[in-house]
Every structure is written in structure tokens, then in C-alpha cells.
Design a protein around this motif. Structure first.
Motif, PDB file in Angstrom:
ATOM      1  N   GLU A  14       0.530  -1.313  -0.132  1.00  0.00           N
ATOM      2  CA  GLU A  14       0.141  -0.116   0.411  1.00  0.00           C
ATOM      3  C   GLU A  14       0.771   1.024  -0.177  1.00  0.00           C
ATOM      4  O   GLU A  14       0.347   1.906  -0.883  1.00  0.00           O
ATOM      5  CB  GLU A  14      -0.963   0.027   0.883  1.00  0.00           C
ATOM      6  N   GLY A  15       1.755   1.353   0.690  1.00  0.00           N
ATOM      7  CA  GLY A  15       3.241   2.490   1.225  1.00  0.00           C
ATOM      8  C   GLY A  15       3.340   2.733  -0.056  1.00  0.00           C
ATOM      9  O   GLY A  15       4.041   4.239  -0.871  1.00  0.00           O
ATOM     10  N   LEU A  16       3.824   1.882  -0.680  1.00  0.00           N
ATOM     11  CA  LEU A  16       4.713   1.746  -1.959  1.00  0.00           C
ATOM     12  C   LEU A  16       3.714   1.969  -3.203  1.00  0.00           C
ATOM     13  O   LEU A  16       3.869   3.278  -4.522  1.00  0.00           O
ATOM     14  CB  LEU A  16       5.464   0.059  -1.990  1.00  0.00           C
ATOM     15  N   THR A  17       2.813   1.805  -3.382  1.00  0.00           N
ATOM     16  CA  THR A  17       2.256   2.162  -4.501  1.00  0.00           C
ATOM     17  C   THR A  17       0.963   2.795  -4.347  1.00  0.00           C
ATOM     18  O   THR A  17      -0.019   3.695  -5.991  1.00  0.00           O
ATOM     19  CB  THR A  17       1.381   0.458  -4.994  1.00  0.00           C
ATOM     20  N   VAL A 234       6.400   3.889   5.092  1.00  0.00           N
ATOM     21  CA  VAL A 234       6.645   3.464   2.935  1.00  0.00           C
ATOM     22  C   VAL A 234       5.931   4.495   2.427  1.00  0.00           C
ATOM     23  O   VAL A 234       6.786   5.322   1.248  1.00  0.00           O
ATOM     24  CB  VAL A 234       5.994   2.128   2.516  1.00  0.00           C
ATOM     25  N   ALA A 235       4.951   5.213   2.188  1.00  0.00           N
ATOM     26  CA  ALA A 235       4.629   5.686   1.829  1.00  0.00           C
ATOM     27  C   ALA A 235       5.481   7.605   1.820  1.00  0.00           C
ATOM     28  O   ALA A 235       5.535   7.950   0.333  1.00  0.00           O
ATOM     29  CB  ALA A 235       3.159   6.471   1.869  1.00  0.00           C
ATOM     30  N   ALA A 240       8.179  11.322  -1.268  1.00  0.00           N
ATOM     31  CA  ALA A 240       9.680  12.502  -1.629  1.00  0.00           C
ATOM     32  C   ALA A 240      10.556  11.676  -2.609  1.00  0.00           C
ATOM     33  O   ALA A 240      11.058  12.276  -3.689  1.00  0.00           O
ATOM     34  CB  ALA A 240      10.778  12.510  -0.357  1.00  0.00           C
ATOM     35  N   TRP A 241      10.115  10.260  -3.050  1.00  0.00           N
ATOM     36  CA  TRP A 241      11.303  10.262  -4.057  1.00  0.00           C
ATOM     37  C   TRP A 241      10.122  10.306  -5.306  1.00  0.00           C
ATOM     38  O   TRP A 241      10.677  10.910  -5.981  1.00  0.00           O
ATOM     39  CB  TRP A 241      11.417   8.111  -3.559  1.00  0.00           C
ATOM     40  N   LEU A 242       9.181  10.361  -5.893  1.00  0.00           N
ATOM     41  CA  LEU A 242       8.416  10.660  -6.586  1.00  0.00           C
ATOM     42  C   LEU A 242       8.394  12.054  -6.951  1.00  0.00           C
ATOM     43  O   LEU A 242       8.537  12.419  -8.393  1.00  0.00           O
ATOM     44  CB  LEU A 242       6.570  10.061  -6.347  1.00  0.00           C
TER      45      LEU A 242
END
Length: 276
Positions: A14-17, A234-235, A240-242
Motif C-alpha cells: 500500500e505504501g509503495l503503490t 513506506v508512503a 518524497a521520491w516521486l
């Protein structure tokens, strides 16, 4: 039905996607299917909606200063007429207005979303079709308008596009909203930030609404809390990365990834490795 280990895995997924344009719902359903969790069970649907609140909390923390500024401008505009010309005051209302379509659709199509459309076949098809739309938006969007150029029409169209992800799990809420923003001529950063802000009321409302099903379906509170906390952590990193990624890259990598996942999922379903 969902144990502690599974809740950690689902929280990570969930956090990643959630905010990457790859479909959190689709990936959660795939993960649930691989772990033998019934994807169409009401308590499972509720569980996935509740752990989304962890991801939303990450947005609130990451954009805390922006949110305080926008809410402050909205409050000043309510009291003082001259403050109503501020962009942040208008933007606050736009987010509210743009949330109405997804709320109405959620109430109207609830039986479809939790029934026939909660299928891995739908996820696979939506991943691939959504990829084509994202590619076209990234390829043909002018990208000449910044966040300061956002209008009510932009917000309403982007907000309404969330209905695609609601009805067709796998389409991706962030993918639909970012693609719509790009088609409106917004640059990638502006489209992505607008997607983030519109996610706050929509996903928070969905999580709170589904809480009763998650708790009333026999799920343990501890896995629910663990999944939510993992999702938050994770989100936050994914957000921040996106934002850094879209500042200098196209969405081609996401398009390719979605097509590959959709094709693999079709293969697993067709060979009976996974059941819809």
C-alpha cells in the motif's frame, strides 16, 4: 483472516503503490491473491481501505506546511472578503468541490465496486488500458502550466477522474489524476502535487467509511494497526521520491511496468495459478 505478517506485506504494498501511478488497489489484490486472501471479502476490502489512511497520514505530514497555509487562507477568506482573492483560498474550495464527484460515485456504485468489479481480471485489463492513457497524456500534454496556473476546471476534471480508479481497480487513482492533469497542460510536478492534495479527502473518507467493515468482519485490531503504520512509513518515502523523480523524468518507466504486470497477471489468471 489476515495475520500480522500478511498485514506487514500489505502495508508495504500500500505504501509503495498508493501514490505511484501503478494502482495500489490492483497491487493489493494481487498480493492478497498470492497469499490466499479472498479479494472480494468485505472485511478484506475494509482492511485495505483502512490502511490507506496510513498513506494519507504520510501526505498530511509531508505537505504539512502547505496544508496549514491553504487552510489558513481558507479561514481568512471565510472571515474577510478581501482575502478571497488569494490563490490558496480558491484552491481550498476547489479541493472540496472536486471531491464531490468521487463521493457521489462511491455511494452510487458501492455494490459494483465491492462485487463484480472486485476482480483480478478487471485489475489486469485496467492496468494495461490505463497505461495507454498515461502514455498519451505524458506524450501529448503540453506541460506548460505550473501549479499557480491551476483552475477550478482543472481541479474538477482531475477530481472526477478518480472515479475511473474507483470503478476499475488497476486503473490507479494517482495514474488517472496525474494523466488528467497532464492532458490539461499542467507540468508533471504540478499534476502530481494536485493529485496528492485531492487524495487527502477522498482516501481519508473511504478509510473511515470502511472501518466498520474491517473491524466488524472478524479482523484483529493489531494487524490493522500494524498495516496502517507500515503504510505510513513506506508512503512517506515514496512521496518524497516521486516528487523528485517527476521533476526530471517522464512516466515511461511506470507505463512499461504497468503493462508488464498486467500481462503477467493475465497469464497467471489464464493458467489458473491465480483465481479472479
Amino acid at each position: 483472516m489476515i495475520d500480522l505478517g500478511q498485514s506487514v506485506i500489505l502495508g508495504i504494498v500500500e505504501g509503495l503503490t498508493e501514490f505511484l501511478p501503478v494502482s495500489s488497489t490492483g497491487h493489493l489484490k494481487i498480493a492478497e491473491g498470492l497469499m490466499g486472501i479472498p479479494v472480494d471479502d468485505q472485511s478484506v476490502v475494509g482492511f485495505t481501505a483502512v490502511i490507506q489512511v496510513g498513506a494519507i497520514a504520510a501526505v498530511l505530514v509531508y505537505f504539512f506546511r502547505d496544508i496549514v497555509r491553504i487552510v489558513g487562507a481558507w479561514g481568512r477568506g471565510i472571515v474577510h472578503r478581501e482575502a478571497r482573492q488569494e490563490f490558496d483560498y480558491k484552491f481550498a474550495w476547489w479541493v472540496i468541490f472536486a471531491t464531490v464527484p468521487i463521493v457521489a460515485a462511491g455511494l452510487l456504485f458501492q455494490s459494483l465496486v465491492k462485487g463484480p468489479l472486485a476482480s483480478l481480471w478487471v485489475v489486469a485489463a485496467s492496468l494495461i488500458i490505463g497505461s495507454a492513457i498515461m502514455w498519451a497524456a505524458d506524450r501529448f500534454g503540453s506541460g506548460k502550466r505550473t501549479e499557480a496556473d491551476t483552475t477550478l476546471t482543472d481541479a474538477m476534471l482531475v477530481g472526477s477522474s478518480q472515479i475511473l480508479a474507483l470503478l476499475f481497480p488497476g486503473f490507479s487513482r494517482s495514474g488517472a489524476t496525474i494523466s488528467t492533469g497532464l492532458l490539461r497542460g499542467l507540468d508533471r510536478v504540478a499534476a502530481t502535487r494536485l493529485s496528492f492534495f485531492l487524495s487527502i479527502p477522498a482516501l481519508t473518507g473511504a478509510g473511515l467509511y470502511e472501518l466498520k467493515d474491517a473491524l466488524g468482519g472478524g479482523l484483529d485490531v493489531v494487524p490493522l494497526l500494524v498495516g496502517t503504520v507500515v503504510s505510513f512509513a513506506v508512503a512517506y518515502g515514496a512521496i518524497a521520491w516521486l516528487l523528485k523523480f517527476v521533476a526530471g523524468h517522464t512516466f515511461t518507466a511506470f507505463v512499461v511496468y504497468r503493462v508488464v504486470v498486467g500481462a503477467v497477471l493475465l497469464g497467471l489468471l489464464g493458467t489458473g495459478v491465480l483465481s479472479a
